[in-house]
Each structure stands twice: as structure tokens, then as C-alpha cells.
Design an enzyme around this catalytic site. Structure first.
Site, PDB file in Angstrom:
ATOM      1  N   SER A 166      -1.195  -7.544   2.784  1.00 32.13           N
ATOM      2  CA  SER A 166      -1.700  -7.893   2.420  1.00 32.13           C
ATOM      3  C   SER A 166      -2.500  -8.211   3.975  1.00 32.13           C
ATOM      4  O   SER A 166      -4.194  -8.289   4.067  1.00 32.13           O
ATOM      5  CB  SER A 166      -1.660  -9.880   2.832  1.00 32.13           C
ATOM      6  OG  SER A 166      -0.921 -10.046   3.877  1.00 32.13           O
TER       7      SER A 166
ATOM      8  N   ASP B 258       5.253  -3.922  -2.885  1.00 30.36           N
ATOM      9  CA  ASP B 258       6.493  -3.797  -1.527  1.00 30.36           C
ATOM     10  C   ASP B 258       6.484  -2.805  -1.631  1.00 30.36           C
ATOM     11  O   ASP B 258       7.257  -2.281  -1.871  1.00 30.36           O
ATOM     12  CB  ASP B 258       6.943  -4.817  -1.717  1.00 30.36           C
ATOM     13  CG  ASP B 258       7.635  -5.140   0.188  1.00 30.36           C
ATOM     14  OD1 ASP B 258       7.097  -4.154   0.705  1.00 30.36           O
ATOM     15  OD2 ASP B 258       8.572  -5.994   0.016  1.00 30.36           O
TER      16      ASP B 258
HETATM   17  P1  4NP Z   1       4.145  -7.221   3.313  1.00 31.51           P
HETATM   18  O1  4NP Z   1       5.987  -5.945   3.575  1.00 31.51           O
HETATM   19  O2  4NP Z   1       5.121  -8.309   2.780  1.00 31.51           O
HETATM   20  O3  4NP Z   1       3.399  -5.926   2.064  1.00 31.51           O
HETATM   21  O4  4NP Z   1       3.670  -6.992   5.234  1.00 31.51           O
HETATM   22  C1  4NP Z   1       6.852  -5.749   4.117  1.00 31.51           C
HETATM   23  C2  4NP Z   1       6.983  -6.173   5.646  1.00 31.51           C
HETATM   24  C3  4NP Z   1       8.532  -6.256   6.393  1.00 31.51           C
HETATM   25  C4  4NP Z   1       9.091  -6.844   5.724  1.00 31.51           C
HETATM   26  C5  4NP Z   1       9.623  -6.552   4.661  1.00 31.51           C
HETATM   27  C6  4NP Z   1       8.001  -6.269   3.414  1.00 31.51           C
HETATM   28  N1  4NP Z   1      10.756  -6.992   5.893  1.00 31.51           N
HETATM   29  O5  4NP Z   1      11.708  -7.095   5.251  1.00 31.51           O
HETATM   30  O6  4NP Z   1      10.726  -7.094   7.101  1.00 31.51           O
END
Ligand code: 4NP
Length: 151
Positions: free
Chosen positions: A17, A120
């Protein structure tokens, strides 16, 4: 006319995002559009942190500066404040709806991605996966603005 407000949402608000916010902000400035854009996470896990290094690098390569953004979780106020709430993947959309957001769209509904999730990239190694993620977000953000008549 009041400025329309757009909120992009992912899980951590450090990888996907922030890119959507940065790309939209750069289009807003280039075209002098009367729009406001922000981003947030469905989790508070990275609250206060800058975007992940790979997102900052890929943005910079594309002349978009996201380095001053700070991760923040979604809030109750966001439900009233934004005209458009756009999730990066289906789980984000589910989580937003469970939090009480109405009319949540998926970024992948735009740009001929047929409702695909923005992958992701948190566990991707290296920049490579981020190139694809950046490209998808860039295409979809542009198409979203065009499709909604905001350009
Ligand atoms: P985002 O990616 O949702 O695109 O910011 C992630 C950031 C952190 C985590 C997972 C996805 N996490 O598990 O901490």
C-alpha cells in the site's frame, strides 16, 4: 467541490500500500488533481515504521519517493473519511469488512487483472518480485483513476 479521498490498504502498510499511495501521489502532483491519498495496514505490526527497503528501492528506481511514509493501522475514523477504500488482496478486503468498512474494492479489479491479489512480497528475496508487484500496482492505480473518472 471537496477533494475525493482514497485509502489503499494492505496487511503491514510497509510493502504494497505505500507503493500504491506513492504512485497515486505522484500522478496527483503531475496532473495537479484535486485528490487526497493515504495508506494503512489491517495490522498494527509495523506501526511507525518506514516502508520496507525493497519497496523504497523499487519506488526510487521509478522516480517515486515513498521514504517519508510511516506505517499506520486502519482506524474507525477511516470508515467515514474516505470515498474509496482499496485493498491489495482478498484477505485485506475481508479484514476491512470485518472491521466495518463498506464498499471495499480490490486493486486487482482494475487494469485487466481480473480481481487478482497483489502478491504479498514480504517474504520475497531480493528485488525481483518487487518489480512485478510495482508494475501491477502502477497499472492498476492508473486504471482505477481513469475508470472512476478521477483523472
Ligand atoms: P504488506 O506486506 O502487507 O504489503 O505491507 C507485509 C508486511 C509485513 C508482514 C506481512 C506482509 N508481516 O507479516 O509482518
Amino acid at each position: 467541490m471537496p477533494k475525493k479521498k482514497i485509502l489503499f490498504v494492505c496487511l503491514g502498510n510497509i510493502c504494497r500500500s505505500p507503493l500504491a499511495e506513492g504512485i497515486a501521489q505522484s500522478i496527483i502532483e503531475d496532473k495537479n488533481l484535486k485528490l487526497k491519498v493515504d495508506s494503512a495496514g489491517t495490522s498494527h505490526w509495523h506501526k511507525g515504521e518506514a516502508p520496507c527497503a525493497n519497496s523504497m528501492t523499487i519506488a526510487k528506481k521509478n522516480h517515486v519517493d515513498i521514504s517519508k511514509q510511516k506505517s499506520r493501522p486502519i482506524t474507525q475514523i477511516d470508515k467515514e473519511k474516505f470515498d474509496y477504500v482499496i485493498a491489495m488482496d482478498k484477505q485485506n478486503k475481508k479484514d476491512l469488512e470485518a472491521f466495518g468498512f463498506q464498499k471495499v474494492s480490490l486493486l486487482g479489479e482494475y487494469g485487466n487483472y481480473h480481481g487478482e491479489d497483489v502478491p504479498d512480497p514480504y517474504y520475497f528475496s531480493g528485488l525481483q518480485g518487487f518489480e512485478k508487484v510495482y508494475e501491477m500496482i502502477e497499472v492498476c492505480v492508473n486504471d482505477f483513476l481513469r475508470a472512476e473518472g478521477l483523472l
